[in-house]
Design a protein around this motif. Structure first.
Motif, mmCIF file in Angstrom:
data_model
loop_
_atom_site.group_PDB
_atom_site.id
_atom_site.type_symbol
_atom_site.label_atom_id
_atom_site.label_comp_id
_atom_site.label_asym_id
_atom_site.label_seq_id
_atom_site.Cartn_x
_atom_site.Cartn_y
_atom_site.Cartn_z
ATOM 1 N N TYR A 100 0.818 -1.112 0.102
ATOM 2 C CA TYR A 100 0.066 0.149 -0.118
ATOM 3 C C TYR A 100 0.755 1.163 0.033
ATOM 4 O O TYR A 100 1.907 1.248 0.841
ATOM 5 C CB TYR A 100 -0.749 -0.094 1.088
ATOM 6 C CG TYR A 100 -1.729 1.254 1.395
ATOM 7 C CD1 TYR A 100 -2.954 1.247 0.332
ATOM 8 C CD2 TYR A 100 -1.661 2.195 2.297
ATOM 9 C CE1 TYR A 100 -3.856 2.249 0.540
ATOM 10 C CE2 TYR A 100 -2.269 3.156 2.354
ATOM 11 C CZ TYR A 100 -3.635 3.272 1.453
ATOM 12 O OH TYR A 100 -4.370 4.344 1.481
ATOM 13 N N LYS A 101 0.646 2.149 -0.925
ATOM 14 C CA LYS A 101 1.306 3.384 -0.856
ATOM 15 C C LYS A 101 0.682 4.374 -0.004
ATOM 16 O O LYS A 101 -0.371 4.808 -0.354
ATOM 17 C CB LYS A 101 1.278 3.899 -2.523
ATOM 18 C CG LYS A 101 2.552 4.354 -2.941
ATOM 19 C CD LYS A 101 2.436 5.020 -4.454
ATOM 20 C CE LYS A 101 2.400 3.688 -5.560
ATOM 21 N NZ LYS A 101 3.766 2.911 -5.204
ATOM 22 N N VAL A 102 1.320 4.563 1.048
ATOM 23 C CA VAL A 102 0.993 5.600 1.979
ATOM 24 C C VAL A 102 1.075 6.999 1.533
ATOM 25 O O VAL A 102 0.022 7.750 1.519
ATOM 26 C CB VAL A 102 1.553 5.501 3.369
ATOM 27 C CG1 VAL A 102 1.167 6.452 4.310
ATOM 28 C CG2 VAL A 102 1.579 4.034 3.623
ATOM 29 N N LEU A 103 2.096 7.316 1.017
ATOM 30 C CA LEU A 103 2.569 8.607 0.030
ATOM 31 C C LEU A 103 3.086 8.162 -1.097
ATOM 32 O O LEU A 103 3.672 7.097 -1.394
ATOM 33 C CB LEU A 103 3.366 9.468 1.173
ATOM 34 C CG LEU A 103 3.227 9.776 2.558
ATOM 35 C CD1 LEU A 103 4.358 10.224 3.391
ATOM 36 C CD2 LEU A 103 1.961 10.760 2.483
ATOM 37 N N ASP A 104 3.317 9.206 -1.776
ATOM 38 C CA ASP A 104 3.920 8.578 -3.185
ATOM 39 C C ASP A 104 5.408 8.346 -2.890
ATOM 40 O O ASP A 104 5.873 7.279 -3.608
ATOM 41 C CB ASP A 104 4.152 10.322 -4.073
ATOM 42 C CG ASP A 104 2.716 10.451 -4.733
ATOM 43 O OD1 ASP A 104 1.895 9.361 -4.767
ATOM 44 O OD2 ASP A 104 2.712 11.599 -5.367
ATOM 45 N N GLU A 105 5.974 8.730 -1.782
ATOM 46 C CA GLU A 105 7.309 8.268 -1.488
ATOM 47 C C GLU A 105 7.149 7.231 -0.538
ATOM 48 O O GLU A 105 8.617 6.477 -0.506
ATOM 49 C CB GLU A 105 8.341 9.651 -1.091
ATOM 50 C CG GLU A 105 8.600 10.526 -2.136
ATOM 51 C CD GLU A 105 7.295 11.507 -2.308
ATOM 52 O OE1 GLU A 105 6.595 11.521 -1.081
ATOM 53 O OE2 GLU A 105 7.214 12.125 -3.343
ATOM 54 N N VAL A 106 6.199 6.916 0.046
ATOM 55 C CA VAL A 106 6.479 5.833 1.101
ATOM 56 C C VAL A 106 5.479 4.783 1.043
ATOM 57 O O VAL A 106 4.155 4.983 0.903
ATOM 58 C CB VAL A 106 6.105 6.547 2.568
ATOM 59 C CG1 VAL A 106 6.300 5.601 3.740
ATOM 60 C CG2 VAL A 106 7.231 7.625 2.795
#
Lengths: 411, 505
Positions: A100-106
């Motif tokens: 799951y992509k929490v943020l674009d970078e994380v």
């Protein structure tokens, strides 16, 4: 050509095992391409490289699958002219992963897999029954992970490994006219995974990953001696013929370098190199609480069996061709080394140098994907030349695997 | 793209072919067993108890079924060998109800919390099965080398005088036949001959109670516990081999293991008297017996016979050694002032040839039941066998007696080897194999470790002299190896682990 690829894939059919008791079956789609690792289309990349989850196109991806392993090992002794074959039950490794992509970078993810294990069942009257009659080794890996995109083209990921598993090993005690079963279903260990995933262009994926060794500690093992009760005092057993034991089984580390290159938008080729640290498995020590059934001069309750494994390399090459936008055909080949020499051949974890042909197909429909794969393992017959056990002969094996995988938000 | 794919497949196929020998070169099911230049159509086995399949102090069906000759014969049948008939006992217990001294087999039982071999009652009277013959297993328990050639060794009438053997009486073709005669009459094409153990063994197991007959070439004058003269031995064996090979038969011979390799002589240590066992008696024994004895013996230059008992280490048994100078008179004289004349006379008589055992003496397995028991008729203060009263001659094979056995054994084995060599027969160094077995490392087979350790070593049966099925299988493999080497045959080995060992209750 389309037809040929598909037919070959179906013929190659149904199936991947690696040296020792490592079972390389953690992605149905990956297996079809020789179990290569640089594929970040869905969550199944999680086991291979935690950094890979940063490059899954969708925000949420789920993948799960299972395999069937059919294997048979045959041992023959040219001096007694006896021959025995295993009656192994079908092995069923499974895996599940979510990312799951929490943020674009994380991105965060979780992987569940059964990367180590084997079930080997020999006939009860077979020549090597003093070493093993039946053994079941199993390890479940639970890996929560997190991955950071350091730049649009590179990510770094790490995972924590919690491993749980067990051993259930029955061998003959010829001298006592009975059997010994050692069992621990509650062995645990911990480790970690680390990886970089690069995607410098649309055409190229590069995966570099390391999975640490995990020492599986069996602290509450029970050794059950199926012998005449008159022997219990002699062996130091309790009234039910049991004793406790401790042991540590190493699940070895693995370095992986994987590359996928898109030759055309529809056609990609993947290659992998694995290095597995089997040299950590030099011996197996069973420490019994009371039973003097060991072989150590200083402490007769400690049984040390030499294993003398050496580290191994695996070379993998696979390919995927998108026959239509929804339908993928896959093929692969890998070469896998046995982690021990003929002089260290042990029938509880029989192992062979192997050439493996893999294949499979995948179909996606909206967000859902279904993959089938199979592999045939051509294992090289080998000599059994174990002077430690005075166990000699020849061994050969055949195995095939098939897998069915489902994914959500695939491709 | 097509090209690349094709070349990828081609490269894969190439790699694959390099190392793709997935099958055995020779499947064992398709291997043809060859007889080489031997002929196994009529195999006869000659020998003693070891050949008959005797174990657990008896001959019984299960043991006979696992005799080494029957194992060899089964392998020979894969290469044209004929039927192999054994003179089967009528039951699975053994012994003879109508003959004294022939009990049934030993069974392992828990006695006072410990596993002990216990004899069973014999199961049937001596039967006669001559009509069912001829038999190919001609192993006769108890036979010495010269017995195989003795006419009338199977005559029922000779049993009372000790001139016959009940096991041979069972199947002898007539009252005047000999074992060797019965063998030759079958016109064997192949034979095995393993005889000679009893020529020293009965002397050894009787604690050296017999006579070393070396120099006396008339075996009719020998007692049952005597050591056979090596020249007699060589001459009778040579005669047997000449008779057996006269018709062109080939065969295999084996030498005899020396007594130091079998549990009957190695099970009980020379020094089993632990401080725990002796307890508070140590002081009393030292001040009342060992001390005065040592003092007196020292005065006569024999102080090394006795040392004071240790309270920290395990102590040796007290034994009689007939080879020692008899110091009875001297001891009596020396002890009279302190003990009084009558007691001193008794002491002198009892300890005149006494000494403590050393590691070079062998304590018989059967002696273990005597150690520590009271000796009838001895003064109460010194009547404990092996501790205060020296163990009599029949309980110990002393160093001197043991050396007589070893000397004779070596002479026999030299003859056996020379005879086998002169006739070009296959030869089994059974002595070397038994020595290997009695070493700490033992012999492994398919992961099972075998040693000569009593009961738990897996190879010796409960009598400590004869083998278990697994022990006999180890020997069968040695015979088979020797046969294959000499005659270029390819008889397969037997799977040692698939035969029976000691049965636990």
């Amino acid at each position: 050509m389309k037809k040929i690829v598909v037919t070959t894939a179906l013929l190659a059919g149904m199936l991947a095992q690696a040296g020792g008791f490592r079972v390389s079956l953690q992605g149905v789609k990956q297996l079809a391409m020789a179990h290569t690792s640089a594929h970040a289309e869905d969550a199944s990349v999680a086991f291979f490289n935690p950094a890979g989850i940063s490059f899954i196109p969708s925000k949420l991806s789920i993948a799960a699958g299972g395999f069937g392993i059919n294997s048979e090992i045959t041992y023959q002794n040219a001096s007694t002219l006896e021959s025995f074959s295993t009656d192994n039950p079908m092995g069923t490794p499974i895996y599940a992963a979510v990312a799951y992509k929490v943020l674009d970078e994380v991105s965060v993810g979780f992987s569940f897999a059964t990367p180590f294990g084997s079930t080997v069942k020999w006939p009860t009257d077979w020549a090597g029954r003093e070493i093993v009659q039946e053994i079941k080794l199993q390890a479940f890996y639970f890996q929560p992970m997190v991955s950071f995109k350091l730049a649009p083209w590179v990510s770094l990921g790490g995972s924590f490994i919690y491993a749980k598993g067990g051993v259930d090993w029955t061998k003959s005690l010829t001298q006592f006219g009975g059997n010994l079963n050692i069992k621990d279903e509650k062995a645990t260990g911990t480790g970690f995974g680390l990886g970089f995933y690069f995607k410098p262009s649309e055409k190229l994926d590069v995966s570099i990953a390391y999975r640490s060794p995990v020492d599986m500690k069996a602290d509450a093992g029970v050794a059950t001696f199926d012998v005449a009760p008159s022997l219990y005092p002699l062996i130091g057993l309790n009234a039910s013929g049991q004793d406790n034991f401790k042991a540590v089984l190493p699940l070895v580390d693995e370095y992986t370098l994987g590359v996928t290159y898109k030759i055309t938008p529809k056609w990609s080729v993947s290659g992998d190199f694995n290095y597995s640290g089997w040299d950590q498995y030099q011996q197996l020590t069973l420490d019994f609480e009371n039973a003097p059934v060991g072989n150590q001069a200083g402490d007769p309750t400690v049984l040390v069996s030499p294993k003398n494994f050496h580290s191994t390399q695996t070379w993998r090459v696979g390919t995927q061709y998108m026959v239509t936008d929804n339908f993928a055909a896959r093929l692969g080949y890998y070469y896998d080394e046995s982690p021990y020499e003929d002089k260290d051949f042990i029938p509880e974890t029989p192992s062979f140098d192997a050439n493996v042909i893999t294949g499979g197909i995948g179909y996606k429909w909206k967000g859902l994907g279904i993959d089938l794969s199979g592999a045939y393992n051509f294992q090289t017959a080998r000599k059994v030349d174990n002077s430690y056990y005075d166990f000699y002969g020849q061994a050969k094996a055949k195995a095939y695997y098939f897998g069915l995988g489902l994914s959500y938000n695939a491709f | 793209m097509k090209r690349i794919l094709i070349s990828t497949i081609a490269v894969s196929a190439l790699l694959f072919n390099i190392s793709c020998d997935t099958d055995f070169d020779h499947d064992v099911s398709s291997i043809v067993v060859s007889k080489g230049n031997a002929d196994f159509t009529k195999y006869v086995a000659l020998g003693n108890s070891l050949t008959s399949g005797y174990r657990d102090n008896a001959l019984y069906i299960d043991g006979q079924n696992e005799s080494y000759p029957s194992m060899i014969a089964a392998q020979m049948q894969l290469a044209g060998g004929g039927a192999f008939k054994q003179p089967m006992m009528p039951n699975n217990t053994g012994g003879f109800t109508n003959l004294p001294g022939f009990a049934g087999k030993l069974n392992l039982q828990v006695v006072n919390g410990a596993l002990s071999p216990v004899p069973s009652a014999p199961a049937a009277a001596l039967d006669n099965i001559t009509a069912g013959g001829p038999y190919q297993n001609l192993g006769v328990p108890g036979a010495k080398s010269f017995h195989l050639g003795a006419a009338g060794y199977g005559n029922m009438a000779g049993l009372t005088t000790g001139k016959a053997n009940p096991y041979y009486v069972r199947f002898a073709t007539s009252g005047t036949s000999s074992v060797i005669g019965d063998a030759v009459a079958q016109a064997p094409t192949f034979f095995s001959l393993w005889i000679g153990n009893n020529d020293v063994l009965s002397y050894a197991t009787s604690g050296g109670s017999g006579v070393d007959q070396t120099g006396n070439v008339d075996p009719t004058t020998y007692g049952s516990n005597d050591i056979t003269d090596p020249n007699v031995f060589a001459s009778v064996i040579s005669g047997y081999v000449n008779a057996l090979t006269a018709g062109g038969a080939k065969g295999v011979m084996a030498n005899i293991p020396n007594v130091t390799s079998i549990p009957f002589f190695t099970r009980v240590p020379y020094n089993p008297l632990t401080p725990a066992l002796l307890g508070s008696n140590i002081t009393a024994l030292n001040t009342g017996l060992y001390g005065p004895l040592k003092q007196a013996l020292t005065a006569f230059g024999a102080g090394d016979r006795i040392n004071l008992l240790s309270a920290t280490a395990s102590n040796p048994l007290l034994i009689v050694d007939n080879s020692l100078t008899n110091l009875s008179a001297q001891l009596t004289l020396a002890l009279t002032p302190s003990l009084g004349a009558p007691t001193a006379a008794a002491f002198g008589q009892i300890y005149g040839q006494a000494r403590q055992a050393t590691a070079e003496d062998l304590v018989l397995l059967s002696t273990s039941s005597v150690i520590g028991t009271p000796v009838a008729g001895a003064p109460a203060s010194i009547n404990v066998n092996g501790i205060s009263y020296p163990l009599a001659n029949q309980y110990i094979l002393t160093k001197t007696e043991k050396n007589k056995v070893l000397t004779a054994t070596a002479a026999y084995n030299a003859s056996l080897k020379a005879i086998a060599t002169s006739k070009g027969l296959a030869f089994v160094d059974a002595n070397a194999k038994m020595t290997e077995l009695s070493a700490a490392s033992g012999i492994q087979f398919d992961g099972v470790k075998y040693t000569a350790t009593f009961v738990t070593g897996g190879t010796f049966s409960l009598d400590g002299v004869h083998l278990t099925g697994r022990g006999y299988a180890l020997i069968a493999n040695e015979f088979i190896k020797a046969i294959n080497t000499t005659y270029k045959s390819t008889l397969p080995m037997v799977n040692v682990n698939s035969y029976s060992g000691v049965k636990f209750p």
